[in-house]
Design an enzyme around this catalytic site. Structure first.
Site, PDB file in Angstrom:
ATOM      1  N   ASP A 385       0.869  -1.164   0.000  1.00  0.00           N
ATOM      2  CA  ASP A 385       0.000   0.000   0.000  1.00  0.00           C
ATOM      3  C   ASP A 385       0.916   1.227   0.000  1.00  0.00           C
ATOM      4  O   ASP A 385       2.016   1.183   0.554  1.00  0.00           O
ATOM      5  CB  ASP A 385      -0.877   0.005   1.249  1.00  0.00           C
ATOM      6  CG  ASP A 385      -1.681   1.282   1.378  1.00  0.00           C
ATOM      7  OD1 ASP A 385      -2.401   1.627   0.434  1.00  0.00           O
ATOM      8  OD2 ASP A 385      -1.567   1.946   2.427  1.00  0.00           O
ATOM      9  N   LYS A 386       0.483   2.312  -0.632  1.00  0.00           N
ATOM     10  CA  LYS A 386       1.345   3.497  -0.720  1.00  0.00           C
ATOM     11  C   LYS A 386       1.301   4.339   0.553  1.00  0.00           C
ATOM     12  O   LYS A 386       2.288   4.475   1.271  1.00  0.00           O
ATOM     13  CB  LYS A 386       0.957   4.373  -1.915  1.00  0.00           C
ATOM     14  CG  LYS A 386       1.843   5.628  -2.047  1.00  0.00           C
ATOM     15  CD  LYS A 386       1.339   6.555  -3.116  1.00  0.00           C
ATOM     16  CE  LYS A 386       0.152   7.372  -2.655  1.00  0.00           C
ATOM     17  NZ  LYS A 386       0.487   8.386  -1.626  1.00  0.00           N
ATOM     18  N   THR A 387       0.117   4.892   0.824  1.00  0.00           N
ATOM     19  CA  THR A 387      -0.003   5.889   1.891  1.00  0.00           C
ATOM     20  C   THR A 387       0.236   5.275   3.264  1.00  0.00           C
ATOM     21  O   THR A 387      -0.448   4.339   3.667  1.00  0.00           O
ATOM     22  CB  THR A 387      -1.389   6.552   1.854  1.00  0.00           C
ATOM     23  OG1 THR A 387      -1.605   7.084   0.545  1.00  0.00           O
ATOM     24  CG2 THR A 387      -1.485   7.665   2.877  1.00  0.00           C
ATOM     25  N   THR A 534      -2.845   1.678  -4.396  1.00  0.00           N
ATOM     26  CA  THR A 534      -3.243   2.867  -3.643  1.00  0.00           C
ATOM     27  C   THR A 534      -4.614   3.350  -4.086  1.00  0.00           C
ATOM     28  O   THR A 534      -5.053   3.082  -5.215  1.00  0.00           O
ATOM     29  CB  THR A 534      -2.215   3.999  -3.832  1.00  0.00           C
ATOM     30  OG1 THR A 534      -2.647   5.163  -3.129  1.00  0.00           O
ATOM     31  CG2 THR A 534      -2.057   4.358  -5.309  1.00  0.00           C
ATOM     32  N   GLY A 535      -5.263   4.052  -3.201  1.00  0.00           N
ATOM     33  CA  GLY A 535      -6.520   4.706  -3.548  1.00  0.00           C
ATOM     34  C   GLY A 535      -6.287   6.056  -4.175  1.00  0.00           C
ATOM     35  O   GLY A 535      -7.236   6.710  -4.623  1.00  0.00           O
ATOM     36  N   LYS A 562      -9.201  -3.845  -3.778  1.00  0.00           N
ATOM     37  CA  LYS A 562      -7.875  -4.191  -3.250  1.00  0.00           C
ATOM     38  C   LYS A 562      -7.785  -5.698  -3.038  1.00  0.00           C
ATOM     39  O   LYS A 562      -6.794  -6.331  -3.409  1.00  0.00           O
ATOM     40  CB  LYS A 562      -7.596  -3.430  -1.959  1.00  0.00           C
ATOM     41  CG  LYS A 562      -7.205  -1.979  -2.190  1.00  0.00           C
ATOM     42  CD  LYS A 562      -6.500  -1.393  -0.987  1.00  0.00           C
ATOM     43  CE  LYS A 562      -5.953  -0.009  -1.309  1.00  0.00           C
ATOM     44  NZ  LYS A 562      -5.186   0.569  -0.205  1.00  0.00           N
ATOM     45  N   ASP A 581      -1.666  -0.581   6.022  1.00  0.00           N
ATOM     46  CA  ASP A 581      -1.870  -0.029   7.370  1.00  0.00           C
ATOM     47  C   ASP A 581      -3.261   0.533   7.611  1.00  0.00           C
ATOM     48  O   ASP A 581      -3.513   1.087   8.672  1.00  0.00           O
ATOM     49  CB  ASP A 581      -0.844   1.085   7.639  1.00  0.00           C
ATOM     50  CG  ASP A 581      -1.152   2.353   6.850  1.00  0.00           C
ATOM     51  OD1 ASP A 581      -1.766   2.247   5.769  1.00  0.00           O
ATOM     52  OD2 ASP A 581      -0.782   3.441   7.317  1.00  0.00           O
ATOM     53  N   ASP A 585      -7.151  -1.642   3.702  1.00  0.00           N
ATOM     54  CA  ASP A 585      -6.211  -2.718   3.394  1.00  0.00           C
ATOM     55  C   ASP A 585      -6.616  -4.044   4.029  1.00  0.00           C
ATOM     56  O   ASP A 585      -6.080  -5.091   3.662  1.00  0.00           O
ATOM     57  CB  ASP A 585      -4.804  -2.358   3.878  1.00  0.00           C
ATOM     58  CG  ASP A 585      -4.287  -1.080   3.257  1.00  0.00           C
ATOM     59  OD1 ASP A 585      -4.550  -0.871   2.061  1.00  0.00           O
ATOM     60  OD2 ASP A 585      -3.643  -0.284   3.968  1.00  0.00           O
TER      61      ASP A 585
END
Length: 710
Positions: A385-387, A534-535, A562, A581, A585
């Protein structure tokens, strides 16, 4: 009735906020199901582990006199037992207590395995202790030969197996529930407007069509539609989008999201199981249920050994009856069935798991699911996940562009002076950047915030404003040309105005963690593919991916997609580890072959994962891989040693070499069995040499020297 308002933090229109606190929900322990299969269910309640611990210590105390007064053990160590009549009954009486009390978990587990037609460790243990119990009573009563007095072996077997299962259960006990954490995202109470009056109710009491008030910083209690007010709503926990989204009249809002700045009135459109949050909850539950069917390696080995021992026992009984005597057949068969259950096999996996999880915890890696740790060695794709995972999850000032007549320090100092009284995440980022540069901030007066526009204050007699596109439109101004490229790279663009004229611009972005580069590089060095999900919008995602060297990106992905993305990768033949996180997710973490949660993330993400990184350092993923490979090697070595000993000793005990005059004495077999347990224990201890601190595994992979420890 007017919309209630609270003191509002500054609003920056299109500006963002990258995360929100989810609060600290309380977690109820999960009820431990009956120890009905293999090594039992490991989602046990802590008190059940305590009961198992107490049972072990009680049996250990009883074992001392049982072993000490055993005739075979006394002969083995060459000491004399008391001549008193009572001495002969110490082992039988206390051994019976141990069999019925300490052996009960294994006996009930064996019955369950028989019902499921899936023989495993429980049936193997139950077979050995039951045969030892019956033959020992036969020897004590004079019905069978005295060499079949196995009271000491029965006692040792029960105690060692209890120790192994206690260690395993303790190391794998989970303290939280993903589903409870999802429910905790809803507020404890909601403000419902009824005939002009505001009443406090529980979210469960809301009905479709109710009108509720969501105050600044408060969570939306149910899915609904905004009827009054405009606010930046933080939906990161649900959608994964790092930027708060502006929601006004007619906009849909989702239960569990947060109104960051101003109050809203919301008309409820969905409650209970119909909400988006409930949908995520179902996804998590389904994924967890589907991943719980994996079978343990040790239990499979025990199942194979059970059939091996049973087959050899039958052959032994027939062979000795035909070629020897019925008495010899009974002695040899019973010896085979008792010696078939190795002490070492009961400890082979639990000891490795216990030491591995302890070493992992010291390195900031918390293992909640042994199967996840075991599977990590086979992973060929890591989905990040990115953020909040590859990035810090909060904005930082990355660019400052002054116009002629001003410099970067002046533009940043003026912006920070205006933002000094604001609590908005972007305001904090600007002030932090100015202080990091050691700038002196001038005094600002007359602070004003305008929803969806920006903030204004007076500095040195000049009116200074900071805001997004709406601020420029209000003054009839055009953005600086350079900011177009910033926006394409996913940066948030704010302009600084003095007396209605643009004097500069600021670019803010979700900062990429420096450790992320090393993590991606090391994973690729191991031949493991790295994918980002990512969203966020495509431009933001591609910018981060390019900076980190990630080739494959899934952007603008919602929670249900996802999990579907993980399934897509799995259908492509990949074994996927998901690192995330947020609530968004959680379904993907549960669906993945291995779910890895960043410890700084939400409780639901943590509870949905099999591995938790206590730090927010993505390099710890390398530590998980190294630990998985090392622990699997130890498990395999221990299983081969434990089972291999039996594959050799059982035929010898059966008398396969009897034609040449050699039959394995029971005493020698017992001593070798104990020796195999010591070997297994020492081999497991070698795992303690692993250094799993963040960065050390990465340094080993990359061959770096002097790598810093995160």
């Amino acid at each position: 009735m007017t919309l209630p308002t609270d003191p509002q933090p500054a609003d920056h229109g299109d500006m963002t906020r990258t995360d929100a606190s989810s609060g600290t929900p309380e977690h109820d322990g999960m009820d431990h199901r009956a120890m009905d299969h293999g090594a039992m269910n490991h989602s046990g309640h802590g008190d059940h582990v305590g009961q198992f611990r107490r049972l072990f210590w009680l049996m250990l105390v009883l074992m001392v006199p049982v072993v000490g007064f055993s005739t075979m053990f006394a002969d083995l160590l060459n000491y004399d037992l008391p001549d008193a009549a009572w001495a002969a009954w110490v082992s039988p009486v206390l051994g019976t207590v141990m069999y019925l009390w300490g052996g009960r978990p294994f006996l009930t587990g064996a019955i369950s395995e028989l019902r499921q037609r899936s023989p495993g460790m429980m049936l193997l243990i139950a077979l050995a202790i039951t045969v030892a119990f019956l033959s020992s009573w036969g020897a004590s009563l004079g019905i069978l030969a005295m060499e079949l007095d196995f009271w000491w072996e029965l006692a040792l077997l029960i105690v060692i197996m209890l120790l192994g299962h206690w260690i395993e259960m303790r190391s794998l006990a989970q303290s939280s529930s993903a589903l409870d954490s999802l429910a905790a995202l809803l507020p404890d109470e909601a403000e419902r407007v009824d005939a002009g009056e505001v009443t406090i109710v529980a979210p469960a009491e809301l009905r479709v069509g109710d009108l509720v008030i969501v105050r600044p910083g408060g969570r939306v209690p149910a899915d609904g539609q905004v009827t009054e007010g405009t606010a930046d709503v933080d939906e990161s926990m649900i959608t994964g989008e790092s930027r708060p989204v502006s929601r006004g009249p007619g906009s849909a809002v989702v239960a569990g999201t947060v109104a960051t700045d101003t109050a809203l009135r919301v008309r409820v459109t969905a409650i209970g199981d119909d909400t988006a949050l409930a949908g995520i909850r179902r996804l998590v539950a389904d994924a967890q249920a589907s991943s719980s069917r994996a079978q343990r390696l040790a239990d499979r080995a025990a199942g194979w050994l059970f059939w091996f021992a049973l087959g050899v026992g039958v052959v032994t009984a027939i062979a000795w009856t035909l070629l020897g005597s019925p008495e010899d057949a009974v002695v040899r068969t019973i010896t085979v069935l008792v010696i078939a259950c190795p002490h070492a096999l009961g400890l082979a996996i639990p000891l490795v798991v216990s030491i591995a999880t302890e070493r992992a915890a010291r390195g900031g890696v918390l293992v909640t699911d042994r199967l996840a740790l075991e599977s990590m060695r086979t992973i060929d794709t890591v989905l990040f996940d990115k953020t909040g995972t590859l990035t810090r999850g909060e904005p930082v000032v990355s660019r400052v562009q002054p116009l002629p007549g001003f410099d970067e320090a002046t533009v940043l100092a003026l912006a920070a002076a205006v933002e000094g009284d604001s609590e908005h995440p972007l305001a904090r980022a600007i002030v932090t950047a100015a202080r990091a540069r050691g700038l002196d901030l001038p005094a600002a007066t007359g602070f004003r915030a305008s929803t969806a526009v920006g903030v204004t204050a007076t500095v040195h007699g000049h009116e200074v404003a900071v805001g997004g596109p709406s601020l420029l439109r209000q003054h009839g101004l055009e953005p600086l040309e350079v900011t177009a490229s910033w926006a394409l790279e996913g940066a948030i663009v704010l302009h600084v105005l003095q007396d209605g004229t643009v004097i500069g611009a600021l670019g803010l972005a979700d900062e990429v963690r420096p450790e992320s580069r090393d993590a991606v590089k090391a994973l690729r060095a191991l031949g493991i593919g790295v994918v980002m999900i990512t969203g966020d919008a495509e431009a933001v995602a591609q910018s981060v991916a390019a900076e980190l060297g990630i080739d494959r990106v899934f952007a603008g992905v919602h929670p249900d997609n996802k999990a579907a993305t993980v399934v897509q990768l799995q259908h492509e033949g990949h074994r996927v580890a998901m690192v995330g996180d947020g609530v968004n997710d959680a379904p993907a973490l549960a669906q993945a072959d291995v779910g890895i949660a960043i410890g700084a993330g939400t409780d639901v993400a943590i509870a949905s994962a099999g591995v938790i990184l206590a730090s927010d350092d993505p390099r710890s993923v390398l530590s998980v891989i190294e630990l998985s490979r090392a622990s699997y090697r130890k498990m395999t070595q221990n299983l081969w040693w434990a089972a291999g000993y039996n594959l050799l000793s059982v035929p010898l005990a059966a008398g396969v070499l009897a034609p040449i005059g050699f039959v394995l004495p029971m005493e020698v077999g017992a001593l070798l069995m104990s020796a195999s347990t010591v070997v297994v224990a020492v081999n497991a201890q070698l795992l303690r040499r692993l250094d799993l601190r963040p960065g050390t595994s990465t340094a080993r992979v990359l061959g770096a020297r002097g790598a810093t420890h995160g």
